[in-house]
Design a protein around this motif. Structure first.
Motif, PDB file in Angstrom:
ATOM      1  N   LEU A 123       0.718  -1.500   0.310  1.00  0.00           N
ATOM      2  CA  LEU A 123      -0.004   0.102  -0.164  1.00  0.00           C
ATOM      3  C   LEU A 123       0.832   1.099  -0.228  1.00  0.00           C
ATOM      4  O   LEU A 123       2.270   1.584   0.593  1.00  0.00           O
ATOM      5  CB  LEU A 123      -0.500   0.287   0.988  1.00  0.00           C
ATOM      6  N   PRO A 124       0.361   2.208  -0.681  1.00  0.00           N
ATOM      7  CA  PRO A 124       1.305   3.349  -0.560  1.00  0.00           C
ATOM      8  C   PRO A 124       1.354   4.370   0.671  1.00  0.00           C
ATOM      9  O   PRO A 124      -0.127   3.691   1.912  1.00  0.00           O
ATOM     10  CB  PRO A 124       0.311   4.635  -1.767  1.00  0.00           C
ATOM     11  N   GLN A 125       1.759   4.761   1.170  1.00  0.00           N
ATOM     12  CA  GLN A 125       2.157   5.722   2.725  1.00  0.00           C
ATOM     13  C   GLN A 125       1.305   7.006   1.902  1.00  0.00           C
ATOM     14  O   GLN A 125       0.987   7.316   0.794  1.00  0.00           O
ATOM     15  CB  GLN A 125       3.274   5.969   3.093  1.00  0.00           C
ATOM     16  N   ARG A 126       0.997   7.679   3.216  1.00  0.00           N
ATOM     17  CA  ARG A 126       0.061   8.627   3.332  1.00  0.00           C
ATOM     18  C   ARG A 126       1.429   9.840   2.301  1.00  0.00           C
ATOM     19  O   ARG A 126       2.565  10.003   1.999  1.00  0.00           O
ATOM     20  CB  ARG A 126       0.049   9.324   4.653  1.00  0.00           C
ATOM     21  N   GLY A 127       0.683  10.270   1.116  1.00  0.00           N
ATOM     22  CA  GLY A 127       1.343  11.480   0.954  1.00  0.00           C
ATOM     23  C   GLY A 127       1.955  10.715  -1.123  1.00  0.00           C
ATOM     24  O   GLY A 127       2.725  11.819  -1.479  1.00  0.00           O
ATOM     25  N   GLU A 128       1.654   9.825  -0.944  1.00  0.00           N
ATOM     26  CA  GLU A 128       1.757   8.728  -1.892  1.00  0.00           C
ATOM     27  C   GLU A 128       0.909   8.692  -2.886  1.00  0.00           C
ATOM     28  O   GLU A 128      -0.600   8.221  -2.404  1.00  0.00           O
ATOM     29  CB  GLU A 128       2.865   7.916  -2.317  1.00  0.00           C
ATOM     30  N   ILE A 129       1.316   8.473  -4.569  1.00  0.00           N
ATOM     31  CA  ILE A 129       0.112   7.811  -4.849  1.00  0.00           C
ATOM     32  C   ILE A 129       0.154   6.516  -5.154  1.00  0.00           C
ATOM     33  O   ILE A 129       1.588   5.933  -5.916  1.00  0.00           O
ATOM     34  CB  ILE A 129       0.116   8.690  -6.304  1.00  0.00           C
ATOM     35  N   GLY A 130      -0.138   5.675  -5.374  1.00  0.00           N
ATOM     36  CA  GLY A 130       0.060   3.884  -4.926  1.00  0.00           C
ATOM     37  C   GLY A 130      -0.886   3.545  -7.026  1.00  0.00           C
ATOM     38  O   GLY A 130      -1.720   3.511  -6.407  1.00  0.00           O
ATOM     39  N   ILE A 131      -0.100   2.700  -6.959  1.00  0.00           N
ATOM     40  CA  ILE A 131      -1.224   2.060  -8.480  1.00  0.00           C
ATOM     41  C   ILE A 131      -0.439   1.209  -8.448  1.00  0.00           C
ATOM     42  O   ILE A 131       0.449   0.453  -7.993  1.00  0.00           O
ATOM     43  CB  ILE A 131       0.130   2.693 -10.060  1.00  0.00           C
ATOM     44  N   PHE A 132      -2.091  -0.715  -8.525  1.00  0.00           N
ATOM     45  CA  PHE A 132      -1.334  -1.687  -8.438  1.00  0.00           C
ATOM     46  C   PHE A 132      -2.073  -1.552 -10.153  1.00  0.00           C
ATOM     47  O   PHE A 132      -3.217  -1.142 -10.373  1.00  0.00           O
ATOM     48  CB  PHE A 132      -2.688  -2.079  -7.741  1.00  0.00           C
ATOM     49  N   ASN A 133      -1.266  -2.638 -10.884  1.00  0.00           N
ATOM     50  CA  ASN A 133      -1.858  -3.127 -11.915  1.00  0.00           C
ATOM     51  C   ASN A 133      -1.476  -4.337 -12.200  1.00  0.00           C
ATOM     52  O   ASN A 133      -0.940  -5.322 -12.116  1.00  0.00           O
ATOM     53  CB  ASN A 133      -0.208  -2.737 -12.993  1.00  0.00           C
ATOM     54  N   ARG A 134      -2.865  -4.629 -11.804  1.00  0.00           N
ATOM     55  CA  ARG A 134      -3.973  -5.830 -11.277  1.00  0.00           C
ATOM     56  C   ARG A 134      -3.459  -5.947  -9.844  1.00  0.00           C
ATOM     57  O   ARG A 134      -3.183  -4.804  -9.162  1.00  0.00           O
ATOM     58  CB  ARG A 134      -2.791  -6.961 -11.615  1.00  0.00           C
ATOM     59  N   SER A 135      -4.928  -6.480  -8.895  1.00  0.00           N
ATOM     60  CA  SER A 135      -4.369  -6.776  -7.466  1.00  0.00           C
ATOM     61  C   SER A 135      -5.271  -6.930  -6.522  1.00  0.00           C
ATOM     62  O   SER A 135      -5.046  -8.520  -7.179  1.00  0.00           O
ATOM     63  CB  SER A 135      -5.231  -4.999  -7.606  1.00  0.00           C
ATOM     64  N   HIS A 136      -5.286  -6.718  -5.596  1.00  0.00           N
ATOM     65  CA  HIS A 136      -6.091  -8.263  -4.813  1.00  0.00           C
ATOM     66  C   HIS A 136      -7.615  -8.375  -5.438  1.00  0.00           C
ATOM     67  O   HIS A 136      -8.041  -9.656  -5.290  1.00  0.00           O
ATOM     68  CB  HIS A 136      -7.083  -7.481  -3.644  1.00  0.00           C
ATOM     69  N   TYR A 137      -8.020  -8.279  -7.177  1.00  0.00           N
ATOM     70  CA  TYR A 137      -9.001  -8.212  -7.485  1.00  0.00           C
ATOM     71  C   TYR A 137      -8.912  -9.504  -8.312  1.00  0.00           C
ATOM     72  O   TYR A 137      -9.672 -10.209  -8.454  1.00  0.00           O
ATOM     73  CB  TYR A 137      -9.864  -6.537  -8.812  1.00  0.00           C
ATOM     74  N   GLU A 138      -7.737  -9.635  -8.232  1.00  0.00           N
ATOM     75  CA  GLU A 138      -7.244 -11.224  -9.196  1.00  0.00           C
ATOM     76  C   GLU A 138      -7.967 -12.854  -8.219  1.00  0.00           C
ATOM     77  O   GLU A 138      -7.861 -13.418  -9.174  1.00  0.00           O
ATOM     78  CB  GLU A 138      -5.737 -10.679  -9.309  1.00  0.00           C
ATOM     79  N   GLU A 139      -7.795 -12.544  -7.355  1.00  0.00           N
ATOM     80  CA  GLU A 139      -8.234 -13.238  -6.962  1.00  0.00           C
ATOM     81  C   GLU A 139      -9.673 -13.629  -6.483  1.00  0.00           C
ATOM     82  O   GLU A 139     -10.672 -14.247  -5.742  1.00  0.00           O
ATOM     83  CB  GLU A 139      -8.010 -13.272  -4.694  1.00  0.00           C
ATOM     84  N   VAL A 140     -10.849 -12.731  -6.622  1.00  0.00           N
ATOM     85  CA  VAL A 140     -12.043 -13.315  -6.947  1.00  0.00           C
ATOM     86  C   VAL A 140     -12.619 -12.671  -8.797  1.00  0.00           C
ATOM     87  O   VAL A 140     -13.433 -12.770  -9.087  1.00  0.00           O
ATOM     88  CB  VAL A 140     -13.075 -11.914  -6.551  1.00  0.00           C
ATOM     89  N   LEU A 141     -11.510 -12.199  -9.734  1.00  0.00           N
ATOM     90  CA  LEU A 141     -11.480 -13.107 -10.691  1.00  0.00           C
ATOM     91  C   LEU A 141     -10.878 -14.224 -11.757  1.00  0.00           C
ATOM     92  O   LEU A 141     -11.802 -15.001 -11.809  1.00  0.00           O
ATOM     93  CB  LEU A 141     -10.883 -11.758 -11.288  1.00  0.00           C
TER      94      LEU A 141
END
Length: 303
Positions: A123-141
């Motif tokens: 996860l991104p820290q406060r102050g950051e932009i985090g990009i998930f290229n694929r994500s936890h959603y793979e586990e329901v897809l």
């Protein structure tokens, strides 16, 4: 002109945003839809460049404030354009305040933890932009389309009954709500392409020797499960689209339009956060004055 374009794009974005998935139907979202703006490809590129300056300013303010963070989740079918969209949308932004993570099949360590464990570590820290290229959603897809993949997880059989997928979606929903309460704002993007557009893009990869490395026979095999994936995406969005973590179903048959919409949605999210530059206290201001005095004193340069 740019203000008019921005207003048109934002009005269109409201039709892509899913805050309540209960009545969502993926078939109602045409991957060829476009905002009603008469722009050439070059004009769209020029406008994206202009909006990059706005995004860069907001990202700098976010980074300096160290209060909120922004997590952008990208999901798509193969050839959906995730890599290109991320690259184009985040170009010109200070990489110091951006992190990109990609989630493939879980490795030996992750497989023995809960399915959100490795996501939490990224996860991104406060102050950051985090990009998930694929994500936890793979586990329901992917795992929903190919449930045999769960065999490696070690999850007890008695926990893999009928409510399994409903419970997973509920866990994701609660996880994202939790993130919001910690100052991590969540925005999720499904780059929606048609099966015909995917066919064209796969052929284009075969026609371009520089893109052969991106082609896999698995891409062809997975096309056989197209309808199953569409159902899985629909159920995922229905189960997890909420006001505090909305989905954007982005019509992505046109790559420039998809990039335009995603960039505007990220700008909109940052404007809602409205990060502010830190305000210095009197002691800090005094330190600045001392620093200025030391720099303006040229005596040390003659030594």
């Amino acid at each position: 002109m740019s203000d008019a374009i921005s207003e048109t794009v934002r009005q269109f974005l409201t039709t892509c945003r899913i805050d309540n998935g209960r009545e969502f139907r993926l078939a109602a979202h045409d991957p060829d839809r476009k905002p009603e703006i008469d722009l050439s490809r070059q004009e769209i590129t020029d406008y994206l460049t202009e909006r990059t300056e706005c995004l860069s300013d907001l990202q700098q303010r976010l980074y300096s404030s160290q209060s909120y963070g922004l997590l952008c989740v990208f999901q798509a079918m193969d050839t959906g354009g995730k890599d290109g969209t991320i690259r184009h949308v985040m170009s010109g932004v200070n990489p110091q305040g951006v992190q990109v993570r990609s989630f493939k099949q879980p490795g030996p360590e992750a497989i023995h933890h809960d399915f959100l464990w490795r996501v939490s570590l990224s996860l991104p820290q406060r102050g950051e932009i985090g990009i998930f290229n694929r994500s936890h959603y793979e586990e329901v897809l992917v795992t929903r389309v190919h449930p045999h993949l769960l065999d490696k997880s070690g999850i007890p059989e008695d926990l893999r009954g009928k409510p399994f997928w409903k419970n997973r979606l509920r866990d994701i929903r609660h996880f994202e709500s939790y993130l919001g309460r910690q100052g991590i704002v969540v925005r999720k993007f499904f780059l929606h392409i048609s099966k015909e557009e995917q066919r064209k893009r796969l052929l284009a990869r075969l026609d371009d020797p520089t893109k052969h490395w991106k082609f896999s026979v698995d891409d062809i095999q997975e096309r056989q499960y197209w309808n199953a994936y569409q159902r899985a995406y629909e159920k995922a969005i229905i189960g997890t689209a909420r006001t505090d973590a909305p989905w954007f179903v982005i019509p992505a048959n046109s790559k420039p339009i998809a990039r335009l919409l995603v960039k505007e949605a990220i700008i909109e999210a940052l404007e809602e956060i409205n990060p502010q530059q830190p305000v210095l206290n009197e002691e800090q201001k005094a330190a600045l004055d001392e620093g200025r005095a030391a720099l303006e004193d040229r005596s040390d340069t003659t030594q």
